[in-house]
Design a protein around this motif. Structure first.
Motif, PDB file in Angstrom:
ATOM      1  N   LYS A   1       0.825  -1.199   0.000  1.00 45.02           N
ATOM      2  CA  LYS A   1       0.000   0.000   0.000  1.00 45.02           C
ATOM      3  C   LYS A   1       0.862   1.253   0.000  1.00 45.02           C
ATOM      4  N   ILE A   2       0.543   2.166  -0.878  1.00 50.35           N
ATOM      5  CA  ILE A   2       1.160   3.486  -0.800  1.00 50.35           C
ATOM      6  C   ILE A   2       0.238   4.394   0.021  1.00 50.35           C
ATOM      7  N   GLU A   3      -1.013   4.457  -0.367  1.00 49.65           N
ATOM      8  CA  GLU A   3      -1.948   5.302   0.382  1.00 49.65           C
ATOM      9  C   GLU A   3      -3.380   4.948   0.008  1.00 49.65           C
ATOM     10  N   ASP A   4      -4.238   4.838   1.025  1.00 53.55           N
ATOM     11  CA  ASP A   4      -5.661   4.704   0.713  1.00 53.55           C
ATOM     12  C   ASP A   4      -6.482   5.822   1.374  1.00 53.55           C
ATOM     13  N   PHE A   5      -5.791   6.768   2.034  1.00 54.57           N
ATOM     14  CA  PHE A   5      -6.376   7.986   2.621  1.00 54.57           C
ATOM     15  C   PHE A   5      -7.325   7.718   3.777  1.00 54.57           C
ATOM     16  N   ASP A   6      -7.544   6.422   4.096  1.00 59.83           N
ATOM     17  CA  ASP A   6      -8.563   6.133   5.112  1.00 59.83           C
ATOM     18  C   ASP A   6      -8.152   6.603   6.505  1.00 59.83           C
ATOM     19  N   LYS A   7      -6.849   6.632   6.748  1.00 65.62           N
ATOM     20  CA  LYS A   7      -6.416   7.025   8.092  1.00 65.62           C
ATOM     21  C   LYS A   7      -6.009   8.501   8.142  1.00 65.62           C
ATOM     22  N   ILE A   8      -6.261   9.196   7.080  1.00 62.21           N
ATOM     23  CA  ILE A   8      -5.891  10.610   7.046  1.00 62.21           C
ATOM     24  C   ILE A   8      -7.132  11.452   7.339  1.00 62.21           C
ATOM     25  N   GLU A   9      -6.932  12.430   8.174  1.00 63.51           N
ATOM     26  CA  GLU A   9      -8.063  13.236   8.618  1.00 63.51           C
ATOM     27  C   GLU A   9      -8.735  13.955   7.441  1.00 63.51           C
ATOM     28  N   ILE A  10     -10.021  13.978   7.461  1.00 63.28           N
ATOM     29  CA  ILE A  10     -10.772  14.663   6.403  1.00 63.28           C
ATOM     30  C   ILE A  10     -10.416  16.142   6.411  1.00 63.28           C
ATOM     31  N   GLY A  11     -10.207  16.670   5.240  1.00 62.86           N
ATOM     32  CA  GLY A  11      -9.828  18.085   5.151  1.00 62.86           C
ATOM     33  C   GLY A  11      -8.330  18.290   4.954  1.00 62.86           C
ATOM     34  N   THR A  12      -7.546  17.237   5.199  1.00 61.38           N
ATOM     35  CA  THR A  12      -6.095  17.351   4.987  1.00 61.38           C
ATOM     36  C   THR A  12      -5.822  17.617   3.505  1.00 61.38           C
ATOM     37  N   THR A  13      -4.872  18.512   3.245  1.00 56.73           N
ATOM     38  CA  THR A  13      -4.562  18.788   1.837  1.00 56.73           C
ATOM     39  C   THR A  13      -3.185  18.248   1.471  1.00 56.73           C
ATOM     40  N   PHE A  14      -3.029  17.887   0.228  1.00 58.15           N
ATOM     41  CA  PHE A  14      -1.743  17.422  -0.311  1.00 58.15           C
ATOM     42  C   PHE A  14      -1.213  18.487  -1.263  1.00 58.15           C
ATOM     43  N   LYS A  15       0.110  18.589  -1.290  1.00 59.79           N
ATOM     44  CA  LYS A  15       0.709  19.600  -2.174  1.00 59.79           C
ATOM     45  C   LYS A  15       0.578  19.199  -3.632  1.00 59.79           C
ATOM     46  N   MET A  16       0.418  20.222  -4.457  1.00 59.48           N
ATOM     47  CA  MET A  16       0.384  19.971  -5.898  1.00 59.48           C
ATOM     48  C   MET A  16       1.401  20.843  -6.604  1.00 59.48           C
ATOM     49  N   TYR A  17       1.912  20.305  -7.698  1.00 57.57           N
ATOM     50  CA  TYR A  17       3.007  20.952  -8.427  1.00 57.57           C
ATOM     51  C   TYR A  17       2.670  21.053  -9.906  1.00 57.57           C
ATOM     52  N   ASN A  18       3.280  22.024 -10.554  1.00 60.02           N
ATOM     53  CA  ASN A  18       3.177  22.030 -12.013  1.00 60.02           C
ATOM     54  C   ASN A  18       4.326  21.210 -12.602  1.00 60.02           C
ATOM     55  N   SER A  19       4.378  21.117 -13.922  1.00 59.91           N
ATOM     56  CA  SER A  19       5.369  20.204 -14.501  1.00 59.91           C
ATOM     57  C   SER A  19       6.797  20.740 -14.402  1.00 59.91           C
ATOM     58  N   ASN A  20       6.955  21.957 -13.930  1.00 58.12           N
ATOM     59  CA  ASN A  20       8.317  22.431 -13.651  1.00 58.12           C
ATOM     60  C   ASN A  20       8.688  22.226 -12.190  1.00 58.12           C
ATOM     61  N   GLY A  21       7.800  21.563 -11.458  1.00 52.32           N
ATOM     62  CA  GLY A  21       8.107  21.289 -10.066  1.00 52.32           C
ATOM     63  C   GLY A  21       7.819  22.461  -9.146  1.00 52.32           C
ATOM     64  N   VAL A  22       7.086  23.424  -9.625  1.00 56.74           N
ATOM     65  CA  VAL A  22       6.755  24.576  -8.790  1.00 56.74           C
ATOM     66  C   VAL A  22       5.428  24.291  -8.071  1.00 56.74           C
ATOM     67  N   GLU A  23       5.454  24.491  -6.778  1.00 57.34           N
ATOM     68  CA  GLU A  23       4.250  24.214  -6.007  1.00 57.34           C
ATOM     69  C   GLU A  23       3.134  25.174  -6.422  1.00 57.34           C
ATOM     70  N   LEU A  24       1.926  24.624  -6.508  1.00 56.84           N
ATOM     71  CA  LEU A  24       0.816  25.445  -7.007  1.00 56.84           C
ATOM     72  C   LEU A  24      -0.079  25.917  -5.864  1.00 56.84           C
ATOM     73  N   ASP A  25      -0.617  27.060  -6.064  1.00 58.90           N
ATOM     74  CA  ASP A  25      -1.555  27.606  -5.089  1.00 58.90           C
ATOM     75  C   ASP A  25      -2.863  26.804  -5.159  1.00 58.90           C
ATOM     76  N   PRO A  26      -3.463  26.520  -4.008  1.00 61.40           N
ATOM     77  CA  PRO A  26      -4.705  25.730  -4.009  1.00 61.40           C
ATOM     78  C   PRO A  26      -5.805  26.318  -4.889  1.00 61.40           C
ATOM     79  N   SER A  27      -5.712  27.597  -5.193  1.00 63.43           N
ATOM     80  CA  SER A  27      -6.742  28.148  -6.082  1.00 63.43           C
ATOM     81  C   SER A  27      -6.547  27.651  -7.515  1.00 63.43           C
ATOM     82  N   VAL A  28      -5.341  27.198  -7.819  1.00 66.93           N
ATOM     83  CA  VAL A  28      -5.057  26.676  -9.167  1.00 66.93           C
ATOM     84  C   VAL A  28      -5.280  25.171  -9.217  1.00 66.93           C
TER      85      VAL A  28
END
Ligand code: XIL
Length: 582
Positions: free
Chosen positions: A25-52
């Protein structure tokens, strides 16, 4: 010594099917609290703002008790980052795990066809991408997707994956790595093909050169741990052993024999009379038939005599059969040399009798040595382009045996391909030789793949390697299988790095083909119950033992032997035996 509560398990009571597809298992999210956010990146590896782009754990809309990751991709291709389990690095993960499996669900209101591709990045190094085109995830249905992953080198401890589409929304869940679990650790000497082959008295051999035999090198260790027989790739050939007339050089061959003796391995001698790799002085000397036979006799007596008692078997003559002859059983043979369109210095100058004589001399020089005639393209009995030559060598070997020549078997070189090899046809050949009282072994196996990068090809190769090992296990007259090289990049074959014909990869990691060979030998060793037979021999061994579980993981180091009964109940491998502790 205190009697231990150990029961040695044989196949009669227990059977192990080792190879199985396993999930991690890598992740099934079941033990992670609801509302937790994960980081997202664009293809240049720059972290994206949650609005994007955003990824938030929510309650699974389709399943009451679980969570999912709700991924929203805005007007930019973006990738969500997830940690790998157990602090794995990119290269560790990608060398152990073969596939990635995950589930996505696309809510209603999205375009039905999910165009685009999915990419997996190990770590933040976006160069390590594995890309999967045209994923099929229709709206409103759970899509279970599985992809092969590429091997990468790198240290990152996360994976990022995403989709090269903009403005999509999906739920991500149940992310797993898949791998084949063979149930043992091949670096553990008790779990190698060698270990099991030793138990059932079979030989798994490999050709070697002296420079591969350093005990401190991974290569040397790979050789003695995994094989119980060696053969000189070139070291015992005529040009190596008698470079000038009656001047012998046993140095390279001695290094091989000494290595083998240090590691309790058998040695095949290869080879005494062959048209190739025979010293130039033999070719150029313009010798008469009598002189040629005297030269061969002297060579055989000196070489076989030098290693008498240390070399168990010899390829006395090599490749004496002409190619391309359509023959059936009882229809004779054409030898290589004059009249065949091919040359042979021995046949051309001496005629056929050099063959009979070579066997007689080898036998006189070491009466205990097992003597073989060895050739290529002679493995397949029927329905194969090799069939005619196979029948021809059968006719010759039968003739020699009937004439009372000390010949004990036939060596099938088996330089073959995944596509070309028909295991059942090889077995037929073994059986035919068995009927006339001759051994029939595999002496120079390599199995080139046509589509080497394809997983299918390597999987088929593994199955065919295992099929050959299975023959070795089942036939008394087929005690030996020798592979012609250790690692794919060290084979004598051209492009072998691409065609991957052998059992170990260039990093000396065991390939599936090797592991399936282990599986096969292990199956017969267990079936024969030989584990329990050797128990007594092993009993007086060390007071301390290493204990392994059936996955090959060490669960205790140097435990006092009598303390093993304090381990939790279960099956273990202790001192090379499967042991049941109650
Ligand atoms: C090959 C070796 O692997 C090479 O290193 C060498 O250059 C040529 O010979 N049949 C045989 C083997 O009997 O001795 C050959 O070995 C491969 C074909």
């Amino acid at each position: 010594m205190k009697k231990l509560l150990l029961i040695v398990v044989s196949l009669l009571t227990f059977s192990f099917t080792f190879a199985a597809e396993k999930k991690k298992k890598i992740e099934d999210f079941d033990k992670i609290e609801i509302g937790t956010t994960f980081k997202m990146y664009n293809s240049n590896g720059v972290e994206l703002d949650p609005s994007v782009a955003s990824a938030t754990v929510i309650k699974d809309p389709n399943y009451e008790y679980g969570n999912v990751l709700h991924v929203k991709v805005g007007n930019v291709k973006s990738y969500v980052e997830i940690e790998m389990p157990d602090n794995l690095t990119a290269s560790q993960a990608s060398s152990k795990y073969e596939k990635l499996k995950f589930l996505i669900f696309r809510p209603e209101g999205q375009p039905d066809r999910f165009q685009g591709e999915f990419s997996l990045w190990f770590g933040s190094a976006h160069s390590t991408t594995t890309t999967f085109a045209n994923i099929n995830a229709p709206v409103g249905k759970e899509a279970n997707l599985t992809y092969n992953i590429n091997k990468v080198s790198g240290y990152g401890k996360t994976i990022r994956f995403g989709f090269s589409v903009k403005n999509v929304e999906f739920y991500l869940d149940d992310i797993y790595f898949l791998y084949t679990d063979y149930g043992y650790d091949y670096t553990d000497p008790l779990q190698t093909a060698r270990y099991h082959a030793d138990l059932i008295g079979k030989n798994l051999g490999v050709c070697v050169s002296p420079n591969q035999l350093s005990e401190t090198s991974r290569e040397g260790q790979t050789i003695y741990r995994n094989f119980n027989m060696v053969v000189g790739e070139n070291a015992m050939k005529f040009d190596a052993t008698e470079p000038s007339r009656n001047n012998f050089n046993f140095n390279a061959g001695d290094q091989i024999v000494n290595f083998a003796m240090r590691h309790d391995m058998e040695v095949r001698g290869h080879t005494l009379a062959w048209h190739s790799q025979t010293s130039q002085w033999v070719h150029n000397g313009n010798y008469s038939k009598e002189e040629m036979l005297a030269i061969l006799k002297n060579h055989i007596f000196k070489v076989v005599g030098h290693w008498k008692g240390k070399i168990t078997e010899w390829d006395v003559v090599n490749e004496v059969m002409a190619e391309n002859q359509g023959r059936g059983v009882g229809q004779g043979y054409q030898l290589r040399g004059k009249g065949s369109g091919q040359e042979s210095v021995w046949y051309d100058r001496c005629g056929e009798e050099f063959i009979d004589s070579a066997f007689v001399w080898a036998h006189q020089a070491d009466p205990d040595a097992i003597l073989y005639i060895n050739d290529y393209n002679i493995g397949h009995w029927d329905n194969h382009y090799e069939s005619g030559k196979t029948h021809a060598i059968y006719n010759l070997a039968k003739r020699l045996k009937e004439d009372g020549i000390p010949i004990h078997g036939v060596g099938m070189q088996m330089h073959t391909s995944v596509e070309g090899l028909n295991v059942a046809s090889i077995e037929r050949t073994v059986r035919e030789f068995e009927k006339i009282g001759l051994k029939c072994i595999i002496t120079e196996l390599d199995m080139a793949g046509k589509n080497p990068s394809g997983t299918m090809e390597q999987a088929t190769q593994a199955t065919k390697y295992a099929g050959l090992a299975d023959i070795i296990c089942r036939y008394d007259n087929a005690p030996t299988m020798v592979v012609w090289g250790i690692a794919d990049n060290k084979s004598w074959l051209e492009n072998s790095e691409q065609t991957k014909p052998l059992l170990f990869d260039p990093t000396l990691a065991a390939k599936k083909s090797y592991l399936k060979v282990v599986d096969t030998f292990e199956k017969y060793a267990t079936a024969a119950g030989v584990d329990s037979e050797i128990e007594e021999d092993m009993e007086p061994a060390s007071k301390y033992v290493d204990v392994y579980n059936l996955m090959g993981q060490k669960v205790a180091s140097q435990m006092l032997r009598e303390d093993v009964e304090t381990l939790p109940a279960g099956l273990y491998i202790i001192g090379g035996k499967k042991v049941y502790i109650r």
